[in-house]
Scaffold this motif. Sequence first.
Motif, PDB file in Angstrom:
ATOM      1  N   THR A 157       0.842  -1.208   0.000  1.00 60.31           N
ATOM      2  CA  THR A 157       0.000   0.000   0.000  1.00 60.31           C
ATOM      3  C   THR A 157       0.872   1.251   0.000  1.00 60.31           C
ATOM      4  OG1 THR A 157      -1.608  -1.230   1.337  1.00 60.31           O
ATOM      5  CG2 THR A 157      -1.925   1.149   1.154  1.00 60.31           C
ATOM      6  N   LEU A 158       1.850   1.273   0.873  1.00 59.61           N
ATOM      7  CA  LEU A 158       2.759   2.421   0.966  1.00 59.61           C
ATOM      8  C   LEU A 158       3.518   2.608  -0.336  1.00 59.61           C
ATOM      9  CD1 LEU A 158       4.004   4.611   2.802  1.00 59.61           C
ATOM     10  CD2 LEU A 158       5.684   2.912   3.541  1.00 59.61           C
ATOM     11  N   SER A 159       3.990   1.502  -0.887  1.00 55.11           N
ATOM     12  CA  SER A 159       4.734   1.530  -2.148  1.00 55.11           C
ATOM     13  C   SER A 159       3.874   2.105  -3.273  1.00 55.11           C
ATOM     14  CB  SER A 159       5.192   0.110  -2.503  1.00 55.11           C
ATOM     15  OG  SER A 159       5.785   0.072  -3.767  1.00 55.11           O
ATOM     16  N   GLY A 160       2.617   1.647  -3.369  1.00 56.79           N
ATOM     17  CA  GLY A 160       1.713   2.127  -4.419  1.00 56.79           C
ATOM     18  C   GLY A 160       1.462   3.622  -4.309  1.00 56.79           C
ATOM     19  N   TRP A 161       1.284   4.114  -3.061  1.00 57.84           N
ATOM     20  CA  TRP A 161       1.016   5.542  -2.853  1.00 57.84           C
ATOM     21  C   TRP A 161       2.239   6.383  -3.236  1.00 57.84           C
ATOM     22  CZ3 TRP A 161       3.051   9.428   0.264  1.00 57.84           C
ATOM     23  CH2 TRP A 161       2.301  10.606   0.309  1.00 57.84           C
ATOM     24  N   LEU A 171      10.962   5.910  -1.810  1.00 50.02           N
ATOM     25  CA  LEU A 171      10.711   4.683  -1.044  1.00 50.02           C
ATOM     26  C   LEU A 171      11.854   4.446  -0.054  1.00 50.02           C
ATOM     27  CD1 LEU A 171       9.492   2.291  -3.903  1.00 50.02           C
ATOM     28  CD2 LEU A 171       8.089   3.226  -2.057  1.00 50.02           C
ATOM     29  N   PHE A 172      13.058   4.808  -0.486  1.00 49.54           N
ATOM     30  CA  PHE A 172      14.232   4.672   0.380  1.00 49.54           C
ATOM     31  C   PHE A 172      14.496   5.957   1.168  1.00 49.54           C
ATOM     32  CE2 PHE A 172      14.868   1.880  -3.329  1.00 49.54           C
ATOM     33  CZ  PHE A 172      14.918   0.656  -2.677  1.00 49.54           C
ATOM     34  N   GLY A 173      14.256   7.101   0.506  1.00 44.89           N
ATOM     35  CA  GLY A 173      14.529   8.402   1.134  1.00 44.89           C
ATOM     36  C   GLY A 173      13.739   8.629   2.408  1.00 44.89           C
ATOM     37  N   LEU A 294      -6.006  -8.104  -8.850  1.00 42.52           N
ATOM     38  CA  LEU A 294      -6.639  -6.779  -8.836  1.00 42.52           C
ATOM     39  C   LEU A 294      -6.158  -5.899  -9.992  1.00 42.52           C
ATOM     40  CD1 LEU A 294      -6.459  -6.132  -4.986  1.00 42.52           C
ATOM     41  CD2 LEU A 294      -8.560  -6.422  -6.314  1.00 42.52           C
ATOM     42  N   GLN A 295      -4.860  -5.993 -10.315  1.00 42.25           N
ATOM     43  CA  GLN A 295      -4.293  -5.140 -11.364  1.00 42.25           C
ATOM     44  C   GLN A 295      -4.503  -5.725 -12.760  1.00 42.25           C
ATOM     45  OE1 GLN A 295      -0.331  -3.409 -10.479  1.00 42.25           O
ATOM     46  NE2 GLN A 295      -0.649  -4.003  -8.354  1.00 42.25           N
ATOM     47  N   ILE A 296      -4.337  -7.042 -12.902  1.00 42.79           N
ATOM     48  CA  ILE A 296      -4.402  -7.660 -14.235  1.00 42.79           C
ATOM     49  C   ILE A 296      -5.842  -7.933 -14.671  1.00 42.79           C
ATOM     50  CG2 ILE A 296      -3.802  -9.742 -15.563  1.00 42.79           C
ATOM     51  CD1 ILE A 296      -1.227  -9.874 -13.807  1.00 42.79           C
ATOM     52  N   VAL A 297      -6.668  -8.513 -13.799  1.00 41.15           N
ATOM     53  CA  VAL A 297      -8.039  -8.884 -14.167  1.00 41.15           C
ATOM     54  C   VAL A 297      -8.986  -7.688 -14.041  1.00 41.15           C
ATOM     55  CG1 VAL A 297     -10.003 -10.379 -13.612  1.00 41.15           C
ATOM     56  CG2 VAL A 297      -7.680 -11.293 -13.512  1.00 41.15           C
ATOM     57  N   ARG A 298      -8.850  -6.925 -12.947  1.00 42.57           N
ATOM     58  CA  ARG A 298      -9.792  -5.829 -12.692  1.00 42.57           C
ATOM     59  C   ARG A 298      -9.294  -4.478 -13.213  1.00 42.57           C
ATOM     60  NH1 ARG A 298     -13.537  -6.911  -8.516  1.00 42.57           N
ATOM     61  NH2 ARG A 298     -13.533  -4.697  -8.022  1.00 42.57           N
ATOM     62  N   GLY A 299      -7.991  -4.388 -13.508  1.00 33.97           N
ATOM     63  CA  GLY A 299      -7.447  -3.132 -14.035  1.00 33.97           C
ATOM     64  C   GLY A 299      -7.224  -2.058 -12.996  1.00 33.97           C
ATOM     65  N   ASP A 300      -7.117  -2.441 -11.703  1.00 32.44           N
ATOM     66  CA  ASP A 300      -6.856  -1.465 -10.649  1.00 32.44           C
ATOM     67  C   ASP A 300      -5.431  -0.927 -10.755  1.00 32.44           C
ATOM     68  OD1 ASP A 300      -9.353  -2.066  -9.768  1.00 32.44           O
ATOM     69  OD2 ASP A 300      -8.742  -3.020  -7.893  1.00 32.44           O
ATOM     70  N   SER A 301      -5.212   0.275 -10.250  1.00 38.51           N
ATOM     71  CA  SER A 301      -3.854   0.838 -10.217  1.00 38.51           C
ATOM     72  C   SER A 301      -3.085   0.214  -9.061  1.00 38.51           C
ATOM     73  CB  SER A 301      -3.915   2.355 -10.023  1.00 38.51           C
ATOM     74  OG  SER A 301      -4.355   2.661  -8.704  1.00 38.51           O
ATOM     75  N   ALA A 302      -1.785   0.482  -9.013  1.00 40.05           N
ATOM     76  CA  ALA A 302      -0.944  -0.053  -7.934  1.00 40.05           C
ATOM     77  C   ALA A 302      -1.459   0.419  -6.574  1.00 40.05           C
ATOM     78  CB  ALA A 302       0.496   0.402  -8.132  1.00 40.05           C
ATOM     79  N   PHE A 303      -1.811   1.703  -6.494  1.00 44.51           N
ATOM     80  CA  PHE A 303      -2.281   2.256  -5.221  1.00 44.51           C
ATOM     81  C   PHE A 303      -3.645   1.681  -4.838  1.00 44.51           C
ATOM     82  CE2 PHE A 303      -4.147   6.066  -2.865  1.00 44.51           C
ATOM     83  CZ  PHE A 303      -3.571   5.684  -1.655  1.00 44.51           C
TER      84      PHE A 303
END
Length: 486
Positions: A157-161, A171-173, A294-303
């Motif tokens: 979740t954090l990564s997607g945001w 992500l590292f900073g 969620l991303q491949i079948v439903r087309g949701d974004s990473a976030f």
Amino acid sequence: MDGLDAKGKPYNRPMLIAILLVGTFCTVLNQTILATAFPTLMNEFDVTTSTVQWLTTGFMLVNGILIPVSAWLSSRVNTKWLYIGAIGIFELGTVLAFIAPNFGVLLTARLVQAVGVGVTMPLLQTIMLSIFPPEKRGASMGLAGLVIGLAPAIGPTLSGWVIDNASWRDLFGMIIPLVGIVFVASFWFMKPVIKTHKSKIDVLSLILSTIGFGGLLYGFSTVGDNGWGSTSVLSFLVVGVIFIGLFIWRQLTMENPFLELRVFASQEYTIAAVLSSIVNMAMIGVEMILPMYLQIVRGDSAFESGLTLLAGALMMGIMSPLTGRLFDIYGAKKLATGGMFLLTLGTIPFIFLTKDTPTLYITVMYAVRMFGISMVMMPTTTSGMNALPANLMGHGTAVNNTARQIASSIVTAVMISVLTNVTTAALPAKSMLKSAPLDYKTKAIDATLSGYHAAFIIAVGFCVVGLGFSFFLKSKQQVLKNGGNK
């Protein structure tokens, strides 16, 4: 001042625990922090999927190799300097990742980070078990579970945001200043709380461990790309098994083993270790497969896919300290059996996912799963550790974490393999692309869903096996009747 360290000097236990929890949260978070960043990194450095995957594969490899070594380190090196050293190495890797000019430097940075994680994660558990008496270890390990369970769960979740709103470097900073504060504060508040003794490292055991666990973890981690029939996959798995066999034989025949495998002489510890591995497999497997659906079948974004998992991650965070306290009252058996039942119940609906399954339904079911996992993970680990004498705590923690790391690699390989093979077998003939393109698209989605259904059936299988094992744990009454755990 709440206790005496190994040298008989008083120390501030709440501050020591706070330093441990914050530092280890930052390090463990990095296991899944790149979960939704791979497409961005592939474009940034112009690398393929199999190449970028090494940022996780390499991380897990070094992690898995270092965890067995942590038992020897914690019994040999002053706790304060061991933790400061591990956090310092991790900070170095994080800074290197933040400024990485190319993929090679980023990969190197990830491997450096993994060295720090491989020491801090088991060290957290060993210290928490050492500074609390058995009757309070449930609550203390609940706090450890808050870190070890919540950090990887919140990573996607954090990564997607961050990816959607800033640069991948952030992500590292964002971790650098936090770890810097922990590093500096450790000089004042971290204390040598574990008794140490001089012992030479058995170099042959280290070599056997590195080749064995490294080979096995690498073999499983490349199944998704190369398939089970690949010569390289089979070769690494065979080499890994042979060297682990030699490693086990050497440990059982040494007077002072590198890793004390005799912890498995305790039935309670063995059942707890198996349960801990199974529940980790159930968690990691679905954490990996569900965002892909969620991303491949439903087309949701990473976030968006990360948000769907957020409620489950928060459930884990809220429940871990509570289940720790409940363990101190009721013992592990009731919690583990109830938790495995909830986990199984919450996983079954994923077998029947469609492309139109409501997001709220998926979110709720995932949260139910994580509720169940929080009831099992740390209570069973604590129960197993309580069955061991104090001098075997470090070894018990290292063995348990190594088993979980291998289990995570196995479930990743198995579920990706099943997903890929079932999907490929169910795909319609390519000739339909020209003759009936709309039918082809519908059947291709159905084939993909079949792959996900099969992968989730595997996850349910793990849950059912775990539910069976939970009945073999000792009840609170049995533990008290036997005079309590050691």
